[in-house]
Design a protein around this motif. Sequence first.
Motif, mmCIF file in Angstrom:
data_model
loop_
_atom_site.group_PDB
_atom_site.id
_atom_site.type_symbol
_atom_site.label_atom_id
_atom_site.label_comp_id
_atom_site.label_asym_id
_atom_site.label_seq_id
_atom_site.Cartn_x
_atom_site.Cartn_y
_atom_site.Cartn_z
ATOM 1 N N GLU A 264 0.817 -1.204 0.000
ATOM 2 C CA GLU A 264 0.000 0.000 0.000
ATOM 3 C C GLU A 264 0.854 1.258 0.000
ATOM 4 N N ALA A 265 2.081 1.156 0.540
ATOM 5 C CA ALA A 265 2.945 2.332 0.673
ATOM 6 C C ALA A 265 3.730 2.628 -0.587
ATOM 7 N N ILE A 266 4.066 1.594 -1.349
ATOM 8 C CA ILE A 266 4.906 1.794 -2.518
ATOM 9 C C ILE A 266 4.516 0.803 -3.610
ATOM 10 N N ASP A 267 4.405 1.307 -4.830
ATOM 11 C CA ASP A 267 3.981 0.481 -5.955
ATOM 12 C C ASP A 267 5.196 -0.140 -6.635
ATOM 13 N N GLN A 268 5.878 -1.028 -5.927
ATOM 14 C CA GLN A 268 7.013 -1.757 -6.481
ATOM 15 C C GLN A 268 6.947 -3.203 -6.030
ATOM 16 N N GLN A 269 7.743 -4.046 -6.692
ATOM 17 C CA GLN A 269 7.771 -5.456 -6.372
ATOM 18 C C GLN A 269 9.084 -5.816 -5.680
ATOM 19 N N SER A 270 9.031 -6.787 -4.783
ATOM 20 C CA SER A 270 10.255 -7.288 -4.159
ATOM 21 C C SER A 270 11.131 -7.932 -5.230
ATOM 22 N N LYS A 271 12.442 -7.771 -5.086
ATOM 23 C CA LYS A 271 13.350 -8.342 -6.070
ATOM 24 C C LYS A 271 14.744 -8.470 -5.488
ATOM 25 N N THR A 272 15.502 -9.361 -6.093
ATOM 26 C CA THR A 272 16.906 -9.556 -5.732
ATOM 27 C C THR A 272 17.760 -9.212 -6.938
ATOM 28 N N THR A 273 18.761 -8.359 -6.737
ATOM 29 C CA THR A 273 19.628 -7.943 -7.836
ATOM 30 C C THR A 273 21.075 -8.242 -7.488
ATOM 31 N N ILE A 274 21.868 -8.426 -8.522
ATOM 32 C CA ILE A 274 23.296 -8.682 -8.334
ATOM 33 C C ILE A 274 24.101 -7.681 -9.145
ATOM 34 N N LEU A 275 25.312 -7.419 -8.687
ATOM 35 C CA LEU A 275 26.221 -6.526 -9.390
ATOM 36 C C LEU A 275 27.631 -7.030 -9.156
ATOM 37 N N SER A 276 28.299 -7.423 -10.223
ATOM 38 C CA SER A 276 29.669 -7.927 -10.087
ATOM 39 C C SER A 276 30.520 -7.405 -11.244
ATOM 40 N N ARG A 277 31.820 -7.311 -10.981
ATOM 41 C CA ARG A 277 32.742 -6.813 -11.992
ATOM 42 C C ARG A 277 34.119 -7.411 -11.756
ATOM 43 N N ILE A 278 34.729 -7.852 -12.836
ATOM 44 C CA ILE A 278 36.108 -8.334 -12.810
ATOM 45 C C ILE A 278 36.907 -7.502 -13.815
ATOM 46 N N ALA A 279 38.003 -6.916 -13.352
ATOM 47 C CA ALA A 279 38.863 -6.108 -14.230
ATOM 48 C C ALA A 279 40.299 -6.601 -14.091
ATOM 49 N N TYR A 280 40.929 -6.860 -15.237
ATOM 50 C CA TYR A 280 42.302 -7.374 -15.231
ATOM 51 C C TYR A 280 43.135 -6.558 -16.209
ATOM 52 N N ASN A 281 44.191 -5.952 -15.707
ATOM 53 C CA ASN A 281 45.123 -5.180 -16.535
ATOM 54 C C ASN A 281 46.481 -5.867 -16.511
ATOM 55 N N ILE A 282 47.053 -6.027 -17.690
ATOM 56 C CA ILE A 282 48.328 -6.734 -17.767
ATOM 57 C C ILE A 282 49.233 -6.067 -18.789
ATOM 58 N N LYS A 283 50.512 -6.018 -18.480
ATOM 59 C CA LYS A 283 51.531 -5.504 -19.394
ATOM 60 C C LYS A 283 52.737 -6.436 -19.292
ATOM 61 N N LEU A 284 53.112 -7.031 -20.420
ATOM 62 C CA LEU A 284 54.174 -8.029 -20.423
ATOM 63 C C LEU A 284 55.348 -7.586 -21.289
ATOM 64 N N TRP A 285 56.520 -8.068 -20.906
ATOM 65 C CA TRP A 285 57.748 -7.888 -21.689
ATOM 66 C C TRP A 285 57.989 -6.410 -22.025
ATOM 67 N N ASN A 286 58.011 -5.608 -20.970
ATOM 68 C CA ASN A 286 58.317 -4.176 -21.094
ATOM 69 C C ASN A 286 57.338 -3.428 -21.995
ATOM 70 N N GLY A 287 56.123 -3.924 -22.093
ATOM 71 C CA GLY A 287 55.112 -3.243 -22.878
ATOM 72 C C GLY A 287 54.925 -3.798 -24.266
ATOM 73 N N LEU A 288 55.626 -4.871 -24.621
ATOM 74 C CA LEU A 288 55.403 -5.496 -25.937
ATOM 75 C C LEU A 288 53.940 -5.872 -26.090
ATOM 76 N N LEU A 289 53.361 -6.441 -25.052
ATOM 77 C CA LEU A 289 51.952 -6.815 -25.066
ATOM 78 C C LEU A 289 51.263 -6.187 -23.866
ATOM 79 N N SER A 290 50.171 -5.492 -24.092
ATOM 80 C CA SER A 290 49.381 -4.913 -23.010
ATOM 81 C C SER A 290 47.906 -5.166 -23.294
ATOM 82 N N SER A 291 47.162 -5.414 -22.234
ATOM 83 C CA SER A 291 45.759 -5.773 -22.405
ATOM 84 C C SER A 291 44.943 -5.324 -21.201
ATOM 85 N N THR A 292 43.688 -4.992 -21.444
ATOM 86 C CA THR A 292 42.725 -4.720 -20.381
ATOM 87 C C THR A 292 41.483 -5.565 -20.650
#
Length: 554
Positions: A183-211
């Motif tokens: 009666e107080a709020i017109d919304q539904q109960s719910k479960t939400t998720i939030l996840s993040r994986i971040a990997y930064n790498i630099k190899l061989w003095n910068g020959l190869l770099s990746s994010t």
Amino acid sequence: QIIKSVINLQKGNQLSIRYGLSSYERISLYEGRQHYIDAKYNHKGWNMIALGKYLESEGYGKNSLFVRPKINISKTINKLGGWTIEYGYEQEKNEVIQTVDQSLQDRSFDFNINRFIIENNQDNQLTIKIEAKQRSDQLPINGALVESIKTNELSAESKWKINDSNNLKWTLGVRDFEVIDQEAIDQQSKTTILSRIAYNIKLWNGLLSSTMNYDISSGQEPKQEFTYEKVEPGQGNYIYIGNSSTPEEDELFLYEYSEIDTANYIKIFLFNNEFIRTNNQSLNISLRINPHKVIKNKKNFFRKFATNHSIRFNQKVEDNGEESNFQPLNFSLDNVSLTSYRSLIANTLFFNRTSTAFDIQLGNRLTENRNVQIVGIEDRGLAEYFSRLRFQIISATDFIVNVKTGTKTYESNFFSQRNFHIKYWNVSPEINWRPTANWRIISSYQYDTRLQQLSGMETANSHDITFESTYRRASKSSYNLSFSLVNVEYNGTANSTIEYDLLDGLKDGKNYLWNLNITRRMAKNVDLNISYDGRKTGISPIVHVARAQVKATF
């Protein structure tokens, strides 16, 4: 009448307490009293911060009470390597009562937040932080504040600095939103998720770099309804093809390239309260290879090469509860619960990239976009391969050749008459001359051929001659002037949907396009922009579009 008083107590850097009392009175109209406290304590790893406000008032037909306490207590345990345990509490209560009938106003509320955190020393090579939080909201129902919403959140994050050029970071959060009183709020109960994986790498003095970044989240998408409204030419995003006074949706087309100065319809979304719960995921990977980082001999042939690679996926899948088809790291278009999808794969090979004498680029680009609408599925795709050659003719003058070939597709379940599968090829040589550091002149020619591989097998060939001049004064002004003559040979039906897709809004025969753009800094934070576009396409009358804009930055 205003009265203020303040008391301060302090014991070195260990303890400080500040208490204040203030009152404000307008005789027979308003009377208010506020108490506040600010206390800090720091000793032997213990740290406490307490803030509080208490305000009560009477006047203007209302009695109000406002309370806002906030406290944080933490303890750092050095014997365990610097781990910290923290507890926090926060409340905000705003109660407004009408004096006539002692009724509680709808804008009253009360919420409480309890937070518990445990974390290690954030200067460590491996850091960890875990947080649990609970929030309870009370909203006005039948003249009283009643617990209506309860939210529980649990999150964890960590960062691992493997070395100066290699680190991994991840976060994971779960949120349970429970509606206790519908009666107080017109919304539904719910479960939400939030996840993040971040990997930064630099190899061989910068020959190869990746994010690399991978994200998972829960959300909701509105069920979209829209209509079209006519505006002045050049102010819209869509253009109408046909003779009807009430255009249908399938007769309006999103502008591309040169259509921008004639588009005279905008899409207006009609907001509603219907939403679809979705599970979302995205993956972004970039990879760069630079041999010059490790090959120091400037005459070495392989030192001149470099590559850039990008992969991007973005997917939203409808959450159907127990029947949800969401699968992590599965970006397939075959998912029957898909609501939207975006993908990009791009690769570029560079040779002699840093040279002023000449350089070469080779690459490709693949994109796929899908939108699932009420009327059906809409797909757009692009598969393009390109090359670019630049070499210096004389000082400050370059000769550049761009070559592109590929296919562009569009498919719609409901508006099948708009479907196309266009194969194209174009070559564009140009001369780029820089008389001064501020002035650039470009003259170019482009030959373009296109074939619609569906339905009528329409073809279009065009010859485009363009002259462009740009003059810039740093932080002061810029001037851009261009003129194009485009001769088009088209064998399809005029004013049809495929004509706009093949010709980018141009017409069979000679097309003239010209443009003037002036940007000037009027003051330190004020810019003036004046633009003028003109076109004469085929046998159509001349179209003039002028715009002026003043932009202030604060």
